[in-house]
Design a protein around this motif. Structure first.
Motif, mmCIF file in Angstrom:
data_model
loop_
_atom_site.group_PDB
_atom_site.id
_atom_site.type_symbol
_atom_site.label_atom_id
_atom_site.label_comp_id
_atom_site.label_asym_id
_atom_site.label_seq_id
_atom_site.Cartn_x
_atom_site.Cartn_y
_atom_site.Cartn_z
ATOM 1 N N GLU A 19 29.829 41.783 31.344
ATOM 2 C CA GLU A 19 30.723 42.937 32.047
ATOM 3 C C GLU A 19 30.390 42.533 33.526
ATOM 4 O O GLU A 19 31.159 43.246 34.345
ATOM 5 N N SER A 20 29.057 42.297 33.991
ATOM 6 C CA SER A 20 28.976 42.120 35.422
ATOM 7 C C SER A 20 29.947 41.360 36.037
ATOM 8 O O SER A 20 30.246 41.540 37.038
ATOM 9 N N ARG A 21 29.875 40.095 35.476
ATOM 10 C CA ARG A 21 31.101 39.158 36.026
ATOM 11 C C ARG A 21 32.486 39.799 35.949
ATOM 12 O O ARG A 21 33.132 39.417 37.407
ATOM 13 N N GLU A 22 32.840 40.558 35.035
ATOM 14 C CA GLU A 22 34.218 41.187 35.172
ATOM 15 C C GLU A 22 34.174 42.386 36.166
ATOM 16 O O GLU A 22 35.283 42.071 36.775
ATOM 17 N N ARG A 25 34.276 40.260 39.441
ATOM 18 C CA ARG A 25 35.759 39.643 39.765
ATOM 19 C C ARG A 25 36.886 40.713 40.281
ATOM 20 O O ARG A 25 37.451 40.460 40.993
ATOM 21 N N SER A 26 36.837 41.704 39.588
ATOM 22 C CA SER A 26 37.623 42.854 39.777
ATOM 23 C C SER A 26 37.510 43.197 41.140
ATOM 24 O O SER A 26 38.451 43.324 42.177
ATOM 25 N N GLU A 27 36.238 43.712 41.611
ATOM 26 C CA GLU A 27 35.946 43.864 42.956
ATOM 27 C C GLU A 27 36.400 43.039 44.136
ATOM 28 O O GLU A 27 37.103 43.359 45.253
ATOM 29 N N LYS A 31 39.202 43.379 47.231
ATOM 30 C CA LYS A 31 38.925 43.124 48.636
ATOM 31 C C LYS A 31 39.647 42.062 49.070
ATOM 32 O O LYS A 31 40.107 42.155 50.302
ATOM 33 N N TYR A 32 39.866 40.852 48.392
ATOM 34 C CA TYR A 32 40.517 39.755 48.817
ATOM 35 C C TYR A 32 42.008 40.104 49.044
ATOM 36 O O TYR A 32 42.640 39.786 50.294
ATOM 37 N N LYS A 54 35.251 30.556 43.329
ATOM 38 C CA LYS A 54 35.378 30.165 42.011
ATOM 39 C C LYS A 54 35.956 31.663 41.265
ATOM 40 O O LYS A 54 36.736 31.506 40.294
ATOM 41 N N ILE A 55 35.371 32.590 41.782
ATOM 42 C CA ILE A 55 35.710 33.907 41.198
ATOM 43 C C ILE A 55 37.194 34.114 41.306
ATOM 44 O O ILE A 55 37.809 34.682 40.465
ATOM 45 N N LEU A 56 37.354 33.932 42.309
ATOM 46 C CA LEU A 56 39.096 34.222 42.856
ATOM 47 C C LEU A 56 39.940 33.141 41.896
ATOM 48 O O LEU A 56 40.978 33.681 41.414
ATOM 49 N N VAL A 57 39.654 32.028 41.725
ATOM 50 C CA VAL A 57 40.309 31.151 40.809
ATOM 51 C C VAL A 57 40.373 31.650 39.488
ATOM 52 O O VAL A 57 41.232 31.618 38.777
ATOM 53 N N GLU A 58 39.352 32.050 38.858
ATOM 54 C CA GLU A 58 39.124 32.717 37.608
ATOM 55 C C GLU A 58 40.054 33.727 37.357
ATOM 56 O O GLU A 58 40.680 33.998 36.346
ATOM 57 N N ALA A 59 40.241 34.466 38.649
ATOM 58 C CA ALA A 59 41.014 35.928 38.473
ATOM 59 C C ALA A 59 42.473 35.686 38.672
ATOM 60 O O ALA A 59 43.261 36.355 38.807
ATOM 61 N N ASP A 60 42.919 34.362 38.896
ATOM 62 C CA ASP A 60 44.135 34.014 38.950
ATOM 63 C C ASP A 60 44.631 34.336 40.091
ATOM 64 O O ASP A 60 45.909 34.885 40.376
ATOM 65 N N VAL A 61 43.889 34.463 41.153
ATOM 66 C CA VAL A 61 44.517 34.954 42.506
ATOM 67 C C VAL A 61 44.973 33.960 43.377
ATOM 68 O O VAL A 61 44.623 32.692 43.561
ATOM 69 N N LYS A 62 46.200 34.156 43.942
ATOM 70 C CA LYS A 62 46.800 33.165 44.944
ATOM 71 C C LYS A 62 46.199 33.283 46.154
ATOM 72 O O LYS A 62 46.072 34.098 46.861
ATOM 73 N N LEU A 63 45.519 32.117 46.665
ATOM 74 C CA LEU A 63 44.827 31.850 47.799
ATOM 75 C C LEU A 63 45.538 31.783 48.985
ATOM 76 O O LEU A 63 46.643 31.056 48.980
#
Length: 77
Positions: A19-22, A25-27, A31-32, A54-63
């Motif tokens: 849950e902490s990672r989730e 990841r959301s936060e 912000k990004y 790594k967290i952004l990649v896990e979250a499928d965010v377009k960098l």
């Protein structure tokens, strides 16, 4: 600040799972996507650039692309 890192309240270098990672990841994603840089997020959280990336990649965010001046190709005379 004894042992805590940034606003996350987690020990520096602590493994973040479940849950902490989730939640983190959301936060980070929010912000990004609102314009914060990976570097500024890492600094504010007391984590590494690599961790945030790594967290952004896990979250499928377009960098976003890198900032700064672009090099122009030389034009031959």
């Amino acid at each position: 600040m004894a042992g805590t890192a940034g606003s996350s309240g987690l020990s520096k270098g602590a493994r973040i799972t479940g849950e902490s990672r989730e939640r983190i990841r959301s936060e980070i994603r929010q912000k990004y996507e609102s314009g914060a840089s990976i570097r500024s997020l890492a600094e504010s959280m007391g984590r590494s650039y690599g961790f945030v990336h790594k967290i952004l990649v896990e979250a499928d965010v377009k960098l976003r692309g890198r900032g700064g001046a672009n090099r122009r190709r030389r034009i031959s005379a």
